[in-house]
Motif scaffolding. Sequence first.
Motif, PDB file in Angstrom:
ATOM      1  N   HIS A 148       0.833  -1.208   0.000  1.00  0.00           N
ATOM      2  CA  HIS A 148       0.000   0.000   0.000  1.00  0.00           C
ATOM      3  C   HIS A 148       0.870   1.262   0.000  1.00  0.00           C
ATOM      4  O   HIS A 148       1.798   1.387   0.794  1.00  0.00           O
ATOM      5  N   VAL A 149       0.541   2.196  -0.882  1.00  0.00           N
ATOM      6  CA  VAL A 149       1.243   3.478  -0.948  1.00  0.00           C
ATOM      7  C   VAL A 149       0.285   4.546  -0.437  1.00  0.00           C
ATOM      8  O   VAL A 149      -0.794   4.734  -0.993  1.00  0.00           O
ATOM      9  N   PRO A 150       0.648   5.266   0.642  1.00  0.00           N
ATOM     10  CA  PRO A 150      -0.246   6.295   1.166  1.00  0.00           C
ATOM     11  C   PRO A 150      -0.306   7.502   0.238  1.00  0.00           C
ATOM     12  O   PRO A 150       0.657   7.779  -0.496  1.00  0.00           O
ATOM     13  N   PHE A 176      -3.984   7.210  -7.642  1.00  0.00           N
ATOM     14  CA  PHE A 176      -4.959   7.099  -6.552  1.00  0.00           C
ATOM     15  C   PHE A 176      -6.109   6.240  -7.030  1.00  0.00           C
ATOM     16  O   PHE A 176      -6.746   6.519  -8.047  1.00  0.00           O
ATOM     17  N   THR A 177      -6.354   5.164  -6.300  1.00  0.00           N
ATOM     18  CA  THR A 177      -7.475   4.287  -6.611  1.00  0.00           C
ATOM     19  C   THR A 177      -8.238   4.006  -5.328  1.00  0.00           C
ATOM     20  O   THR A 177      -7.814   3.187  -4.521  1.00  0.00           O
ATOM     21  N   PRO A 178      -9.336   4.740  -5.109  1.00  0.00           N
ATOM     22  CA  PRO A 178     -10.103   4.558  -3.870  1.00  0.00           C
ATOM     23  C   PRO A 178     -10.762   3.200  -3.796  1.00  0.00           C
ATOM     24  O   PRO A 178     -10.965   2.530  -4.747  1.00  0.00           O
TER      25      PRO A 178
END
Length: 94
Positions: free
Chosen positions: A21-23, A92-94
Amino acid sequence: MLASIPIPFSRTSSRNRSPNHVPRPRNAFMLFRSAFAAAQKITTNIEHDSRHITRIIAHCWNRLSESEKQVWRDKAAAEKALHALRYPNYRFTP
């Protein structure tokens, strides 16, 4: 004055996160809130609930002049640029 305080790294929760996971990079208000909390302007003796603390800090943010907010926007842009260097393929992929 608050802008000169070093901004702590964001504390991400490992709950339900994959190891890859990348913040997301923090925005100007998130950086301001981190510095405000690090300066301990609001102690736990005054307020315990983080929701209320965020409301108080948001009120302070809204009272800042545009030039004071621009300092935080510049810091956010710098963090975003550093994030882009560290994670060049980030989307960014919510």
